[in-house]
Design a protein around this motif. Structure first.
Motif, short mmCIF file in Angstrom:
data_model
loop_
_atom_site.label_atom_id
_atom_site.label_comp_id
_atom_site.label_asym_id
_atom_site.label_seq_id
_atom_site.Cartn_x
_atom_site.Cartn_y
_atom_site.Cartn_z
N ARG A 145 2.15 2.90 3.38
CA ARG A 145 3.15 2.09 4.08
C ARG A 145 4.48 2.10 3.33
NH1 ARG A 145 1.21 -2.44 7.85
NH2 ARG A 145 -0.84 -1.71 8.48
N LEU A 146 4.42 2.05 2.00
CA LEU A 146 5.64 2.08 1.22
C LEU A 146 6.39 3.39 1.39
CD1 LEU A 146 7.42 0.59 -0.82
CD2 LEU A 146 6.03 1.61 -2.65
N ALA A 147 5.65 4.51 1.40
CA ALA A 147 6.28 5.82 1.58
C ALA A 147 6.92 5.93 2.96
CB ALA A 147 5.23 6.92 1.39
N LEU A 148 6.23 5.45 4.00
CA LEU A 148 6.78 5.51 5.35
C LEU A 148 8.02 4.63 5.48
CD1 LEU A 148 3.50 5.46 7.48
CD2 LEU A 148 5.04 7.40 7.11
N ALA A 149 7.99 3.46 4.85
CA ALA A 149 9.15 2.56 4.93
C ALA A 149 10.36 3.17 4.24
CB ALA A 149 8.79 1.21 4.29
N LYS A 150 10.15 3.77 3.07
CA LYS A 150 11.27 4.40 2.36
C LYS A 150 11.82 5.59 3.14
CE LYS A 150 10.13 3.01 -2.36
NZ LYS A 150 9.83 3.46 -3.73
N LEU A 151 10.93 6.36 3.74
CA LEU A 151 11.37 7.50 4.55
C LEU A 151 12.20 7.03 5.74
CD1 LEU A 151 11.24 10.55 5.06
CD2 LEU A 151 9.15 10.17 6.37
N ALA A 152 11.74 5.97 6.40
CA ALA A 152 12.47 5.44 7.55
C ALA A 152 13.83 4.90 7.14
CB ALA A 152 11.66 4.33 8.22
N ALA A 153 13.94 4.38 5.92
CA ALA A 153 15.21 3.83 5.46
C ALA A 153 16.17 4.91 5.01
CB ALA A 153 14.96 2.84 4.32
N VAL A 154 15.66 5.92 4.32
CA VAL A 154 16.52 6.93 3.69
C VAL A 154 16.92 8.04 4.66
CG1 VAL A 154 16.57 8.71 1.90
CG2 VAL A 154 15.61 6.46 1.40
N LEU A 199 5.15 -4.07 5.81
CA LEU A 199 4.68 -3.54 4.53
C LEU A 199 3.47 -4.32 4.01
CD1 LEU A 199 7.96 -2.78 2.55
CD2 LEU A 199 6.15 -1.15 3.05
N HIS A 200 3.54 -5.64 4.13
CA HIS A 200 2.49 -6.50 3.60
C HIS A 200 1.56 -7.00 4.70
CE1 HIS A 200 4.38 -6.60 -0.36
NE2 HIS A 200 5.54 -6.74 0.26
N GLY A 201 1.52 -6.28 5.82
CA GLY A 201 0.68 -6.69 6.95
C GLY A 201 -0.78 -6.93 6.58
N PRO A 202 -1.44 -5.99 5.88
CA PRO A 202 -2.86 -6.23 5.51
C PRO A 202 -3.05 -7.48 4.66
CG PRO A 202 -2.28 -3.91 5.23
CD PRO A 202 -1.01 -4.64 5.51
N GLU A 203 -2.15 -7.70 3.69
CA GLU A 203 -2.27 -8.89 2.85
C GLU A 203 -2.04 -10.16 3.64
OE1 GLU A 203 -0.40 -6.28 2.14
OE2 GLU A 203 -1.43 -5.39 0.40
N LEU A 204 -1.08 -10.13 4.59
CA LEU A 204 -0.81 -11.30 5.41
C LEU A 204 -2.00 -11.63 6.31
CD1 LEU A 204 2.91 -10.62 6.41
CD2 LEU A 204 2.07 -12.49 4.97
N ARG A 253 0.84 -1.19 0.00
CA ARG A 253 0.00 0.00 0.00
C ARG A 253 0.88 1.25 0.00
NH1 ARG A 253 -5.15 -1.51 3.95
NH2 ARG A 253 -5.67 -3.46 2.87
N ARG A 254 0.40 2.27 -0.70
CA ARG A 254 1.23 3.45 -0.97
C ARG A 254 1.71 4.13 0.32
NH1 ARG A 254 -1.22 7.41 -5.29
NH2 ARG A 254 -1.06 5.43 -6.40
#
Length: 261
Positions: free
Chosen positions: A22-31, A80-85, A19-20
């Protein structure tokens, strides 16, 4: 094995797009930590302006694209894939689906008796299709049961209701799509490519297409279509009048599209 591996595509092996947000937050946390550390390091040495820009651009690009972001995506994959899991877990813990074909007498109350016997076994009827044959009625049901209910238990319920079991098969959620909707979807595929007629009919009927050279050796319930000549075989499960009619209508559609082409 990672938890997210169960979500991977069976064909390409890729995971679904997260999901967009979650992906944005993950990239922000990494970068963000990498950017902060690099800027602090460059400012500490007070490099010339051009050297600072080049160093930050090149270093950040290399680290973010090839090191930090891939590592972060793996580490945060479960989040990241929590909802799908969670959705997959719900599917796996859901009731077992069964597709049942049963012959019963065409008399009032017979279907109600069958429903009661199935209910005693905690089988919930989701769909019912009634096919009228020359020698009685063939009912096709999709039922949901707890995981511990077996096909033998369902067969016992049908027998007690006075029915004769034609077949009981484990089913998937796709089975809940009614035959008409499925036939229309396949008709759209056929209109785009009439050459797929044998494959489309085989998918519609859940049968095997048998080439003409092998039709004499076919074993099972056989359905033959004259124009064009095609043979389909299904083990232990008779074709209903509705299924046969749909197969012929798809054949008519393919011929009409071919003539127009």
């Amino acid at each position: 094995m990672r938890r997210t591996d169960i979500l991977a595509c069976e064909v390409c092996g890729r995971l679904p797009h997260p999901r967009r947000t979650r992906l944005a937050l993950a990239k922000l946390a990494a970068v963000f930590p990498v950017e902060l550390a690099l800027h602090a390091l460059v400012l500490h040495y007070e490099l010339p302006y051009l050297a600072t820009v080049l160093l930050l651009t090149i270093t950040t690009t290399i680290l973010v694209i090839w090191v930090v972001e891939p590592s972060a995506m793996r580490m945060l994959g479960a989040w990241l894939h929590g909802p799908e899991l969670r959705h997959r877990a719900h599917v796996h813990s859901a009731d077992q689906l069964w597709r049942i074909r049963v012959r019963i007498d065409d008399r009032p109350g017979r279907l109600e008796m069958l429903a009661k016997q199935l209910a005693h076994r905690r089988a919930n009827i989701l769909t019912v299709h009634v096919h009228h044959l020359e020698n009685g009625v063939l009912d096709e049901l999709v039922v949901a049961t707890p995981a511990e209910i077996t096909s033998h238990i369902l067969e016992s319920a049908i027998t007690r209701a006075g029915g004769a079991v034609v077949g009981i098969w484990p089913a998937a959620a796709l089975t809940l799509v009614d035959g008409q909707t499925r036939a229309l979807s396949l008709a759209g595929r056929l209109a785009a490519d009439p050459e797929e007629l044998p494959l489309v009919i085989a998918e519609l009927l859940g049968a095997h297409y048998v080439p003409s050279a092998e039709s004499a050796d076919a074993s099972g319930v056989v359905l033959e279509i004259d124009a064009p000549p095609m043979t389909f075989v299904r083990a232990g499960e008779p074709f209903t009048p509705a299924e046969i009619a749909r197969a012929h209508r798809l054949t008519d559609l393919a011929l009409a599209v071919t003539r127009q082409g």
